[in-house]
Design an enzyme around this catalytic site. Structure first.
Site, PDB file in Angstrom:
ATOM      1  N   GLU A   1      -1.730  -2.943   9.241  1.00 56.86           N
ATOM      2  CA  GLU A   1      -2.772  -1.983   9.602  1.00 56.86           C
ATOM      3  C   GLU A   1      -3.658  -1.610   8.410  1.00 56.86           C
ATOM      4  O   GLU A   1      -4.887  -1.505   8.534  1.00 56.86           O
ATOM      5  CB  GLU A   1      -2.138  -0.706  10.172  1.00 56.86           C
ATOM      6  CG  GLU A   1      -3.168   0.333  10.579  1.00 56.86           C
ATOM      7  CD  GLU A   1      -2.524   1.661  10.948  1.00 56.86           C
ATOM      8  OE1 GLU A   1      -3.223   2.478  11.554  1.00 56.86           O
ATOM      9  OE2 GLU A   1      -1.347   1.874  10.601  1.00 56.86           O
ATOM     10  N   ASP A   2      -3.054  -1.390   7.241  1.00 53.42           N
ATOM     11  CA  ASP A   2      -3.783  -0.771   6.129  1.00 53.42           C
ATOM     12  C   ASP A   2      -4.103  -1.698   4.958  1.00 53.42           C
ATOM     13  O   ASP A   2      -4.702  -1.263   3.975  1.00 53.42           O
ATOM     14  CB  ASP A   2      -2.982   0.430   5.594  1.00 53.42           C
ATOM     15  CG  ASP A   2      -2.865   1.536   6.620  1.00 53.42           C
ATOM     16  OD1 ASP A   2      -3.720   1.592   7.526  1.00 53.42           O
ATOM     17  OD2 ASP A   2      -1.922   2.347   6.521  1.00 53.42           O
TER      18      ASP A   2
END
Length: 714
Positions: A85-86
Site C-alpha cells: 500500500e505505502d
C-alpha cells in the site's frame, strides 16, 4: 548520511527472533530476517506522526503477534503489511521473494486497510461483507489487522484530535467487539480502554481517581484475596495457580451505565482467576471457594458444560469476599485459559516448542463460515449489517429442545427465534410455544437453561408483527422474506397505486423510470421490490417521493391527538402509559382499565408481563401514519460533564432539533459529572432518534439512553 540499515539498528530483531524460536524451534530465522530487512528497506525515508521512522510500527505489530505465539507466515506478514500500500513494493514482488501464502496475507491486510469502516450505514454494510469474506479466506489476515490497530491505538496521541476521535470510535464500534467475538478478550479490553481514553478522558480519569482512593482506604485488596484463595486451595490439597487483577476502566464504566450504579456500589471491580490441571479440579475449586465464601445468587455461570461459540470455557462465580466485598472468580484449566486469552489465535499456538491442537480452540473459520452462510439470505444491506451486529455484539443464552438438545441464542431471544433456529419451516408455521411446560406469549424472553417447545399448524404463515418480536438476524430475514413473497403480486399492485397517488400529490407522475431511479437510490433490487415494500408498508410512499423530489414534500396537516391511534372502539378514550412512554412509529398494544379507558403501551413494555394471562384486556392498536404533533413526552437519561455552560448547550441542542423540554430532574451531582432525566416533547420515534444522535455526538455527553420507569405503570 543515514541509511535504511541505520534505522533498523535500533530495533531488536535478534531478540524478537529469539522469542519466536523459543516457542517455535522450527521457525525460519532466515525468512524472518529477510522480511525484516526488506520491509525496512521499502519504508526507508517514511515517518510516523510522532516523528519516529515508520518501520517501528510494522516491527511492533510483529512483536504483538509473537507475544501471541503465532506462526512465521503471520509474523512475516506483520513486517510487510504496509509495503504494497505505502511503498513501491508489489504483490508480484512479495510473492516472488516470500511465497504466494505470504503475498496473499499481505494483500488481504492491504484490502482491509483500504476499507472505510466508519462511513455511512450502507457503505459500512458493504465493507463488513468484504471484511468477513477476507477473514473467511484466512483468519490470520484479521489477526494482523487487529495487532496493527492495537499498536496504532497505543500511539494515537501523535495524531490530529479529529483523527483520534474517528479512529477511537471505529475501534470501539468495530475492532474491539470483533476481537471479543474471536475470543481475544485481553485485546478487546485494551482496545476499548485506549479508545475510552480518547472519547471520554474525563470519565476514565474519574474511574482511575476512585480506584486510587479505594486502594488507600482498603490497601492491596488483590494481594489479600489472592493469598486467601491460595491458602484455601493448599488446605484442600489442590494444585492450582491463583491471581487477580483490577478491571479495566472502560469495563467498569460500562457496568456503571448498564446497572445504573455508582462506583462505590459496583461489586465486581476486581477479577480473580484460578488455573487448574484438569477439568475435575475446576469443580473441586468451585466447592472450596463456595465453602469459604458466600456465593451471590444469580451470579454463577458454567461455560465448561455450555461453552461459548468462540470456544470460551470457564466457570464464573461471584462471592462475598473480604470485608463483604463482592469479587468474581473464574476457574479454568490451562488449555481453557489459553483459549480464553487468545481465542481463535489458539489454533496456531505452540506448547513446549511444538505446534499442538488445543482441544478447546474453535476452528478459526467455522464461525466466519456460518456468518457468511447466513448473510447469503440477506436481501439488502440493512439486513446484512443487522446480522453482523447481532452476531458480534450479543451475549448468548442456552436453552433446550424437548429432547434435550442445546440451542444457542442471543440474550433477549424469544420462542420465535428458537423456532427459526431449529428450521425456517418450524418458524414460519409457529402458532404457540411452551417454556418449561407452560404456555407463554411468543414475545417472552427466554432465559438460560429453559426448555422450549414449539407448536406448529399447517397453513400458518409469519405475521408482520413478528419482526418486532424476534431478535436474531436469521429470524428477521426469514420473516421478511416470507412476508415479501406471500401475496407479492397483491403488494406490487397496491404499491403501484400508493406511488401513483403520492406522486400526483406533488404534481409528478410515477413513471417506470422514476420508480426505477427511486429503487436504485434506496439500494433496492428493482422496481418490483420497491412496489412490494410500498404495498407491505415496509416503505412509505412519501419517502419514495422525497428521495427523488426532496423540495416537493411540503408541510402536511398534523394528525389530531384524539385520532392518533387506530383500533379503538367508537367512543373509547386512550392515554399513553407513563411506564414506557410510547411514541408514534413504535409497535403498541392497548390494555383496558376500568374507569381509565385504554392505556397504550409499547409492545416490549415490562408492565405487560403482569397481564399475560388476562388476554381479554388486550387491544390491538396502531399509530396512524403521517405527521404527528410534538406532544409526546419521553424521558431521556443523561450523564454530562460538570462544566460551565454544558447544561445550557445541551438544552440548546435539544431546541435545535425542534423539541421542547418540559421537565429536568437531577439524579446525581458529582464534582466531575451530572446525571439527570430530561423530559422532551416529541413527534415520533424518528424525532427521538435524531435527538439521541445529536446528544451522543456532543463531547461533554458521557452517556445517553431512553429512561423507562416500571414503577410509573398504570
Amino acid at each position: 548520511m543515514t541509511s535504511w540499515k541505520d534505522e533498523l539498528a535500533d530495533l531488536d530483531i535478534d531478540g524478537l527472533i529469539a522469542k519466536i524460536t523459543t516457542y517455535n524451534p522450527n521457525a525460519n530465522p532466515e525468512l524472518l530476517m529477510a522480511a525484516f530487512e526488506y520491509g525496512g528497506q521499502m519504508h526507508f525515508g517514511q515517518y510516523r506522526h510522532s516523528g519516529d521512522p515508520y518501520y517501528t510500527h510494522p516491527f511492533e505489530v510483529a512483536e504483538i503477534l509473537a507475544d501471541m505465539q503465532l506462526d512465521d507466515a503471520t509474523i512475516v506478514t506483520a513486517f510487510l503489511h504496509d509495503t504494497i500500500e505505502d511503498t513501491g513494493s508489489t504483490y508480484a514482488e512479495v510473492s516472488e521473494k516470500f511465497g504466494k501464502e505470504i503475498a496473499e496475507l499481505v494483500d488481504g491486510v492491504t484490502k482491509l486497510t483500504n476499507l472505510q469502516l466508519s462511513s455511512s450505514e450502507t457503505k459500512q454494510a458493504e465493507n463488513f461483507r468484504k471484511l468477513f469474506m477476507a477473514m473467511s479466506k484466512d483468519m490470520r489476515v484479521i489477526l494482523v489487522k487487529l495487532a496493527d490497530r492495537l499498536h496504532n491505538m497505543r500511539t494515537i496521541k501523535a495524531m490530529r484530535p479529529d483523527k483520534q476521535v474517528q479512529k477511537s470510535r471505529e475501534t470501539m464500534d468495530i475492532y474491539a467487539p470483533l476481537a471479543g467475538r474471536m475470543g481475544m478478550q485481553w485485546m478487546r479490553e485494551e482496545l476499548e480502554d485506549l479508545a475510552f481514553h480518547v472519547l471520554n478522558p474525563e470519565g476514565r480519569s474519574s474511574i482511575m481517581r476512585r480506584f486510587l482512593r479505594l486502594q488507600k482506604e482498603s490497601g492491596d485488596v488483590i494481594e489479600k484475596i489472592t493469598s486467601d484463595i491460595r491458602h484455601e486451595l493448599s488446605e484442600a490439597g489442590i494444585k492450582a495457580e491463583a491471581f487477580g487483577r483490577a478491571k479495566k476502566p472502560y469495563s467498569i464504566w460500562r457496568k456503571m451505565q448498564e446497572k445504573d450504579q455508582s462506583f462505590s456500589r459496583l461489586s465486581d471491580t476486581y477479577g480473580f482467576r484460578v488455573i487448574t490441571k484438569n477439568e475435575a479440579d475446576c469443580y473441586r475449586v468451585l466447592g472450596v471457594i463456595h465453602q469459604r465464601w458466600r456465593a451471590i445468587p444469580g451470579r454463577f455461570k458454567d461455560y465448561i458444560s455450555q461453552p461459548k461459540s468462540n470456544g470460551y470455557r470457564s466457570i464464573h462465580t461471584t462471592v462475598s469476599g473480604r470485608d463483604g466485598k463482592r469479587v468474581e472468580v473464574q476457574i479454568r484449566t490451562r488449555e481453557m485459559h489459553e483459549v480464553a486469552e487468545t481465542g481463535v489465535a489458539a489454533h496456531w499456538s505452540y506448547r513446549d516448542g511444538i505446534r499442538v491442537e488445543n482441544p478447546f480452540a474453535v476452528d478459526p473459520a467455522k464461525w466466519i463460515a456460518s456468518l457468511n452462510e447466513r448473510f447469503e439470505a440477506a436481501d439488502d444491506h440493512d439486513e446484512f449489517l443487522e446480522h453482523v451486529k447481532l452476531e458480534m455484539y450479543q451475549d448468548q443464552v442456552f436453552c433446550f429442545t424437548p429432547k434435550g438438545e442445546v440451542v444457542k441464542l442471543p440474550r433477549g431471544a424469544t420462542p420465535l427465534d428458537f423456532a427459526y433456529a431449529i428450521h425456517t419451516r418450524i418458524g414460519d408455521s409457529c402458532v404457540g410455544a411452551k417454556v418449561d411446560g407452560i404456555r407463554v406469549p411468543l414475545w417472552t424472553r427466554i432465559k438460560n437453561g429453559q426448555s422450549v417447545e414449539i407448536m406448529t399448524a399447517e397453513g400458518q404463515s409469519p405475521q408482520a408483527t413478528w419482526i418486532d418480536i424476534v431478535q436474531t438476524g436469521r429470524a428477521k430475514a426469514a420473516i421478511r422474506k416470507s412476508l415479501r413473497s406471500e401475496d407479492r403480486d397483491r403488494f406490487i399492485r397496491l404499491g403501484r397505486e400508493l406511488a401513483r397517488v403520492a406522486f400526483e400529490h406533488v404534481g409528478r407522475k410515477s413513471t417506470d423510470k422514476a420508480l426505477a431511479t427511486a429503487a436504485n437510490q434506496l439500494r433496492l433490487k428493482d422496481t418490483d421490490e420497491l412496489l412490494a415494500r410500498l404495498g407491505s408498508a415496509e416503505l412509505q410512499a412519501r419517502d419514495v417521493v422525497q428521495t427523488l423530489y426532496p423540495e416537493s414534500v411540503g408541510e402536511v396537516d398534523e394528525i389530531d391527538r384524539d385520532t392518533a391511534v387506530s383500533g379503538l372502539e367508537a367512543g373509547q378514550d386512550f392515554d399513553r402509559a407513563n411506564c414506557c412512554q410510547p411514541v408514534p412509529g413504535e409497535r403498541i398494544v392497548g390494555i383496558t382499565y376500568r374507569g381509565k379507558g385504554v392505556m397504550v403501551h409499547t409492545i416490549d413494555c415490562d408492565a405487560l408481563a403482569e397481564m399475560d394471562e388476562d388476554t381479554s384486556r388486550w387491544v390491538d392498536l396502531h399509530w396512524h401514519s403521517g405527521k404527528h404533533p410534538a406532544i409526546h413526552t419521553v424521558s431521556i437519561l443523561l450523564t454530562i460533564s460538570n462544566d460551565a455552560g454544558v447544561l445550557g448547550r445541551i438544552c440548546t441542542l435539544i431546541g435545535e432539533q425542534k423539541a421542547n423540554i418540559s421537565d429536568l430532574n437531577f439524579l446525581d451531582r458529582k464534582p466531575d459529572f451530572y446525571r439527570l432525566i430530561v423530559d422532551v416533547d416529541l413527534r415520533d420515534i424518528e424525532h427521538l432518534h435524531a435527538i439521541m444522535v445529536a446528544l451522543e455526538a456532543d463531547s461533554d455527553v458521557a452517556a445517553v439512553r431512553r429512561h423507562r420507569d416500571i414503577s410509573r405503570k398504570p
